[in-house]
Design a protein around this motif. Structure first.
Motif, PDB file in Angstrom:
ATOM      1  N   VAL A   1       1.909 -27.860 -46.033  1.00 32.81           N
ATOM      2  CA  VAL A   1       1.159 -26.788 -45.380  1.00 32.81           C
ATOM      3  C   VAL A   1      -0.012 -27.351 -44.582  1.00 32.81           C
ATOM      4  N   THR A   2      -0.800 -28.227 -45.216  1.00 33.12           N
ATOM      5  CA  THR A   2      -2.002 -28.711 -44.531  1.00 33.12           C
ATOM      6  C   THR A   2      -1.648 -29.545 -43.304  1.00 33.12           C
ATOM      7  N   GLU A   3      -0.580 -30.355 -43.383  1.00 34.65           N
ATOM      8  CA  GLU A   3      -0.196 -31.148 -42.213  1.00 34.65           C
ATOM      9  C   GLU A   3       0.285 -30.253 -41.080  1.00 34.65           C
ATOM     10  N   PHE A   4       1.081 -29.276 -41.456  1.00 28.50           N
ATOM     11  CA  PHE A   4       1.579 -28.328 -40.456  1.00 28.50           C
ATOM     12  C   PHE A   4       0.407 -27.662 -39.749  1.00 28.50           C
ATOM     13  N   LEU A   5      -0.564 -27.210 -40.547  1.00 28.65           N
ATOM     14  CA  LEU A   5      -1.702 -26.494 -39.978  1.00 28.65           C
ATOM     15  C   LEU A   5      -2.609 -27.424 -39.179  1.00 28.65           C
ATOM     16  N   SER A   6      -2.827 -28.628 -39.681  1.00 25.89           N
ATOM     17  CA  SER A   6      -3.783 -29.506 -38.990  1.00 25.89           C
ATOM     18  C   SER A   6      -3.252 -29.936 -37.625  1.00 25.89           C
ATOM     19  N   GLN A   7      -1.928 -29.944 -37.459  1.00 26.60           N
ATOM     20  CA  GLN A   7      -1.370 -30.265 -36.145  1.00 26.60           C
ATOM     21  C   GLN A   7      -1.535 -29.110 -35.165  1.00 26.60           C
ATOM     22  N   ARG A   8      -1.505 -27.903 -35.692  1.00 26.82           N
ATOM     23  CA  ARG A   8      -1.526 -26.751 -34.797  1.00 26.82           C
ATOM     24  C   ARG A   8      -2.882 -26.037 -34.795  1.00 26.82           C
ATOM     25  N   ILE A   9      -3.326 -25.629 -35.997  1.00 28.81           N
ATOM     26  CA  ILE A   9      -4.609 -24.909 -36.071  1.00 28.81           C
ATOM     27  C   ILE A   9      -5.499 -25.657 -37.065  1.00 28.81           C
TER      28      ILE A   9
ATOM     29  N   ALA B   1      -6.420 -25.426 -41.570  1.00 29.53           N
ATOM     30  CA  ALA B   1      -5.974 -26.407 -42.555  1.00 29.53           C
ATOM     31  C   ALA B   1      -7.038 -26.579 -43.637  1.00 29.53           C
ATOM     32  N   GLU B   2      -8.286 -26.663 -43.207  1.00 27.82           N
ATOM     33  CA  GLU B   2      -9.384 -26.821 -44.173  1.00 27.82           C
ATOM     34  C   GLU B   2      -9.549 -25.552 -45.014  1.00 27.82           C
ATOM     35  N   VAL B   3      -9.441 -24.382 -44.356  1.00 32.29           N
ATOM     36  CA  VAL B   3      -9.543 -23.115 -45.082  1.00 32.29           C
ATOM     37  C   VAL B   3      -8.457 -23.039 -46.154  1.00 32.29           C
ATOM     38  N   ALA B   4      -7.229 -23.411 -45.770  1.00 40.70           N
ATOM     39  CA  ALA B   4      -6.115 -23.356 -46.704  1.00 40.70           C
ATOM     40  C   ALA B   4      -6.378 -24.260 -47.907  1.00 40.70           C
ATOM     41  N   ARG B   5      -6.904 -25.459 -47.622  1.00 38.64           N
ATOM     42  CA  ARG B   5      -7.201 -26.368 -48.720  1.00 38.64           C
ATOM     43  C   ARG B   5      -8.270 -25.796 -49.648  1.00 38.64           C
TER      44      ARG B   5
END
Lengths: 243, 251
Positions: A182-190, A194-198
């Motif tokens: 999830v975090t990699e997917f998000l950090s590439q796009r939004i 990614a930080e919020v999700a973590r």
């Protein structure tokens, strides 16, 4: 407080009056034990700690905790006892809190019954019992977080199956939010998300406890997470009670 | 002194449907009001609002001087409420269930025991005190619900169909119980059974389509040489038949 505890006591006794409690505890102990010794490689690792056990607990709870919470309000609604409970002289938050505390105490009992694992590592080696204790505290907080989610969703429906599936789905979101996928997917796009999700990930927070670190901000996270969902629970009960 | 139960322009809307429409009446100590009406007339919804379970859309009600919207917990403390169908927790024993209600109501130790014992005596439940409620017959289950309602000896009682599903002997017992309590309490019972009104009630309030159509003593209702049955049918069907007729004519 007396009324809250009376509700909690009745609810907890209710678990043990039906096979729910025994089935849950047996399945939890069998699965946690089996996973720890097989996939977890308890012996092969050659280390005296409970890391293999703690690795699986949040994922086991993901499926087992919604099984406890699905009946919490849905059953009251089906039996019509919600009308009885909410016309007794208690505030709604007392009923919500009482039910949550009962379910949490039940999870604590199930966790406490894994003590043979703790005895085993202490016999085999010289583990850091402080880390183990922190791990158990973390497990209890994860259980509390999932319980609060499940209880709130149970208040939305009369149907226990719907309550269960919704709870698993929502808990999964909070469990998986910190996973690399999830975090990699998000950090590439939004990247912001990614930080919020973590930050919102229950398993990510649990990782600290697992390493023996009890950080104030993690405790604050769990407390506010549980508080938020209990509030949502009270709102849901208030709005849907008479449906 | 104001009446123990006061209902003031109480209204409940569900979307565009008005279940209870501007209902007002008061019940004083010593009165037993029979709340009558066809199914779906709004009896249960009115009673749920009195018990603080359903929030009114407009208007209000007071029980022992406490407002149901502003002070719901105070209302629930002085009200004995029997929900429709007398729901109870099936896996609990009779004494376990009543003990739970006593604890939630704030009784502890020997006082809680005394309250439970008294409620069981009033409803003749001593013989089944240790049985799980789910193993009991319908009549006993109903009595467990009644025992819960009477446990705290409330000055105001609201009971939704207290005798529904009981056999004639049990009905008689419940009516005797209500009659015995009547002098010092304000009581509202809803029922479909018209003979019950003559048997226990001092007043009858008939509602149809959410509105009060009659508020009179049972004797006044029967006065013009008709039975209660006929009066009831006239009052509750009277205007409802018109739209139905109109629909048939249109078809």
């Amino acid at each position: 407080m007396g009324a809250t505890l009376a509700v909690a006591r009745r609810e907890l006794a209710g678990y043990f009056a039906t096979p729910v409690a025994y089935v849950f505890i047996v399945i939890f102990l069998v699965l946690s034990g089996a996973l720890t010794f097989t996939l977890g490689g308890f012996f092969a690792r050659g280390q005296a700690d409970l890391q293999p056990f703690f690795n699986f607990v949040p994922w086991l709870f993901l499926f087992l905790v919604p099984a406890i919470t699905m009946r919490l309000w849905a059953e009251e609604r089906r039996l019509g006892t919600i009308e009885l409970l909410l016309t007794l002289p208690i505030a709604q938050w007392q009923a919500v809190l009482g039910k949550f505390l009962a379910a949490w105490a039940f999870c604590a009992i199930a966790l406490a019954l894994t003590f043979p694992l703790w005895i085993t590592v202490n016999l085999l080696g010289d583990p850091d019992n402080g880390v183990i204790l922190a791990g158990y505290a973390g497990c209890l907080l994860v259980a509390g977080a999932y319980l609060a989610v499940g209880a709130a969703l149970s208040a939305l429906t009369k149907n226990q199956v719907i309550a269960f599936v919704l709870a698993v789905a929502v808990c999964f979101v909070f469990a998986a939010a910190g996973s690399p996928v999830v975090t990699e997917f998000l950090s590439q796009r939004i990247p912001v998300l990614a930080e919020v999700a973590r930050q919102l990930s229950v398993t990510e927070r649990f990782g600290g406890f697992q390493r023996g670190v009890i950080a104030l901000r993690d405790i604050v996270f769990f407390a506010s997470f549980i508080g938020f969902w209990l509030f949502a629970n009270a709102v849901a009960v208030d709005h849907r009670k008479a449906d | 002194m104001p009446a123990l139960i006061e209902i003031e322009r109480l209204t409940k809307r569900f979307g565009s449907f008005t279940a209870v429409d501007d209902v007002s009446f008061a019940v004083d100590r010593g009165e037993v009001v029979g709340f009558l009406g066809p199914n779906g007339a709004g009896k249960s919804t009115t009673m749920k609002m009195l018990a603080g379970f359903v929030t009114p859309s407009a208007g209000t009600a007071r029980v022992c001087g406490h407002d149901v919207v502003d002070e719901p917990v105070a209302v629930k403390r002085c009200l004995g409420y029997l929900p429709e169908g007398a729901p109870t927790y099936p896996e609990m024993t009779v004494s376990g269930f009543l003990g739970f209600v006593a604890r939630v109501r704030g009784y502890r130790g020997s006082e809680a025991e005394d309250r439970v014992a008294r409620a069981m005596r009033l409803t003749s439940l001593e013989g089944v005190r240790l049985q799980p409620i789910e193993t009991l017959s319908k009549g006993f289950k109903r009595r467990v619900g009644l025992a819960q309602t009477l446990l705290h000896d409330p000055p105001a009682l609201v009971m939704d169909e207290p005798t529904d599903g009981l056999d004639p002997n049990q009905k008689h017992e419940v009516r005797e119980l209500i009659r015995a309590m009547a002098p010092e309490k304000a009581i509202v019972i809803s029922t479909h059974i018209l003979e019950e009104v003559g048997a226990v009630c001092t007043r009858a309030v008939i509602i149809a389509r959410g509105r009060v159509v009659v508020d009179a003593t049972p004797r006044e209702l029967e006065a013009p040489g008709k039975t209660l049955d006929e009066v009831f049918r006239e009052l509750t069907l009277g205007s409802a038949r018109e739209p139905a007729l109109a629909a048939t004519e249109a078809a």
